[in-house]
Design a protein around this motif. Structure first.
Motif, PDB file in Angstrom:
ATOM      1  N   ASP B  68       0.836  -1.203   0.000  1.00  0.00           N
ATOM      2  CA  ASP B  68       0.000   0.000   0.000  1.00  0.00           C
ATOM      3  C   ASP B  68       0.872   1.254   0.000  1.00  0.00           C
ATOM      4  N   MET B  69       1.903   1.229   0.846  1.00  0.00           N
ATOM      5  CA  MET B  69       2.843   2.352   0.918  1.00  0.00           C
ATOM      6  C   MET B  69       3.453   2.615  -0.460  1.00  0.00           C
ATOM      7  N   LEU B  70       3.812   1.537  -1.138  1.00  0.00           N
ATOM      8  CA  LEU B  70       4.478   1.642  -2.442  1.00  0.00           C
ATOM      9  C   LEU B  70       3.509   2.102  -3.528  1.00  0.00           C
ATOM     10  N   THR B  72       0.534   3.501  -3.526  1.00  0.00           N
ATOM     11  CA  THR B  72      -0.171   4.780  -3.432  1.00  0.00           C
ATOM     12  C   THR B  72       0.662   5.943  -3.971  1.00  0.00           C
ATOM     13  N   THR B  73       1.977   5.731  -4.153  1.00  0.00           N
ATOM     14  CA  THR B  73       2.765   6.803  -4.770  1.00  0.00           C
ATOM     15  C   THR B  73       2.302   7.031  -6.212  1.00  0.00           C
TER      16      THR B  73
END
Lengths: 413, 413
Positions: B68-70, B72-73
């Protein structure tokens, strides 16, 4: 109780999948030393350039707010990938964006300063035994706007976190093995320093040593954070940056910095009045033009000449600005000399050693090198010389001040 | 007072600098119609794949949190670029990440549902005359964790924003010009519908029409948000999706969906007991295996056979799971028939028209097409046929139910 260590890895160090895996190894060995580790990372090598290319193709003058929005994705990508690299090797790691890590900044886009760091979440993750990975270069305002910290931003993030968490040290991993007495690409005898003082590092950094951003060094100095500059690729001791390098106090000169592409500009026939100096440099500062060495020479009691050095790239705009304000400034002409270079010796030992500047001039004179401008501070002497003589000047000074002799540092420490 | 319009552009629509500039034009024309505009965008075409490749190279089983962190960029890049594209054309635009836009989700990574949207900030920007650009597919939990909404997430973001802001409509821009009576790549007579009901769209979407994610349609239905599916490239009226397409109520069949790669699995010799059906399908569901049409045939009073259709890609795992649990399930054997396809007619008019299924079977029988399985709902009749006869079945049904005749829709509306 285990201590906290902050590690910072720049864009080159995380520039590929392989590099990220290598960084993971570095992090793991610090964990295996029994430390709690906070890792700060930059965007992967080419990411920022790619994003800038996209932005430029769409809008040549994008808003700073949207540039921050765009560029902060770079570090967010790196934190997630590094977390994955640690997890696949069996370590618990938590990735956090700047705002998740509680890094609060002033409400300025593109170049914000950190105002404070809310460390509760960070501490709770560390206490739970997790490796915390924080996106460098970014923060958040009180209004939840995403900001960036400007040049050297990731270094600043790392130092600020080290200060806020009272970390034992802050390791800055980079593509050099440490801080050198001078640039080893030019001077064969250049030697890596075991330690250097904040102020010395500041002078060296400002003069183009380029290893660590001055802002981060200043932050470290203000909060007493011990920095170590070291290589992300090679297993080698780096250079410690701390307040007092007392064991080396007697090493008068710590390093020699130099840069080319310097031009001397002389503004002639200025009225010899109280506010002349401040007026001229305020005008330049208002146009974000940085000048370096300044020399004033009075011609007679009514007029004065002011010379200053600027980066050659700024010459054209500097002269344009001066000419725009000629009526108000009241000068009669502008002269310039390009093809110059700046050579500086730096060392906190100079403070108590008044003969150092004289020794420097002596060395240069012996070499037949003409000094065109001089500037001195408590821990630095800068000279402007012809660029053709720059490297020769550095080499002569490096020998004269015995910077290549490892024994000096050893004996004194 | 101006009304609010939500526009959503998917990954292909924002896949390049040129496409983003084109999207900006679309947004500006909606603004020039006097509307307040909220734009929801996905990640640029290839971005997600590139990020997935990086992640996979590092960790074949990355944590969902870091994925998700990756990922969403990706949308964060698009929102900033679109803002720049609007600004360069003189429009005030504000880009907002999911969390900045107040999109709150449940604490689940990879497939979170939106719990609520805090609209104060959005409304204040709209009231100030700014175009608001929101990153699709993403939200934030109560603990400030970044989440993604799973497949069709950007569609869901757009619909949820339209509901929360009480928007007049929600335009879903995509790479097709609307919703068709059947797939125009296979059936020449396929015709774009002017309007379709939520439930019909749901059945079509589930059956592989692929234009709009079912979850977004369901959300729109629940909150009464009027959707329009239209082309981001061509200036054409799209298809309206709304509650009651009353003017077309008498158009019994609205569309024909079909998909190949279907396999029928038959579990033989099961004990004819009360819990047999639930046990077998609970077991499969626990392994995330979806079955579609289910048929039970009792062989005698003690044993029963259960047939069901699955996607061919899931056959191997389905059979493995069944065999693992053979002892508990108590069957004697498993048979399978692959090379099948599903053909379904969909239309809310069927509810009051009991002869539709019969008419479908009649058409297929006339064509000599053997029906292997049947499933009916209030607004859908599905049949499983040999894949070699799939397109012929669709064509025959398309003609029989007069779907190619534009006049039908016109006359009825």
């Amino acid at each position: 109780m285990s201590t906290i260590v902050v590690q910072k890895f720049g864009g080159t160090s995380v520039g590929s999948v392989e590099r990220i895996q290598h960084v993971a190894s570095r992090v793991i060995s610090e964990v295996e030393n029994g430390n709690k580790v906070v890792v700060v990372v930059s965007a992967m090598g080419k990411t920022t350039d790619e994003l800038l290319t996209l932005a430029n193709a769409i809008n040549p003058h994008p808003s700073k707010r949207d540039m921050d929005m765009l560029l902060t994705t770079g570090e967010q990508i790196t934190i997630s990938l590094l977390a994955m690299a640690l997890q696949v090797r069996g370590h618990e790691a938590v990735s956090l964006t700047g705002w998740q890590a509680g890094i609060r900044t002033e409400p300025v886009h593109g170049n914000a300063r950190i105002t404070n760091i809310e460390t509760d979440l960070l501490k709770s993750y560390l206490d739970a035994g997790k490796i915390v990975i924080v996106a460098g270069f970014q923060g958040i305002t009180a209004n939840n706007e995403i900001t960036t910290l400007g040049r050297g931003g990731s270094d600043t993030t790392a130092v600020a976190l080290a200060a806020a968490l009272k970390a034992e040290k802050c390791d800055i991993y980079t593509d050099v093995t440490g801080v050198f007495t001078t640039d080893p690409r030019y001077v064969k005898g250049a030697r890596k320093l075991a330690a250097i003082a904040y102020d010395e590092m500041l002078e060296l950094a400002n003069l183009g040593a380029g290893v660590l951003h001055p802002r981060a060094v200043e932050f470290a100095k203000n909060y007493g954070v011990q920095l170590v500059v070291r290589s992300s690729m090679e297993e080698e001791e780096g250079t410690i940056i701390e307040e007092e390098v007392s064991m080396e106090k007697n090493l008068v000169v710590r390093g020699i910095a130099f840069e080319d592409q310097i031009t001397r500009i002389t503004v002639c026939g200025l009225p010899n009045e109280l506010h002349t100096l401040s007026t001229i440099f305020t005008t330049l500062a208002q146009h974000s033009l940085n000048v370096d060495i300044i020399i004033q020479t009075s011609m007679d009691k009514d007029t004065t000449n002011i010379s200053f050095s600027v980066k050659t790239v700024d010459v054209k705009e500097t002269i344009e600005v001066l000419e725009q304000h000629q009526g108000r400034l009241g000068f009669t002409g502008i002269e310039q000399e390009s093809g110059l270079a700046k050579v500086s010796i730096v060392g906190s030992g100079m403070v108590s050693n008044p003969g150092v500047a004289a020794e420097m001039f002596q060395v240069l004179a012996t070499e037949g090198i003409h000094v065109k401008m001089v500037s001195t501070s408590e821990i630095k002497v800068s000279t402007v010389v012809d660029v053709a003589e720059m490297v020769r000047a550095v080499e002569a000074l490096h020998v004269a001040f015995k910077l290549g002799e490892e024994s000096v540092e050893r004996v004194l420490s």
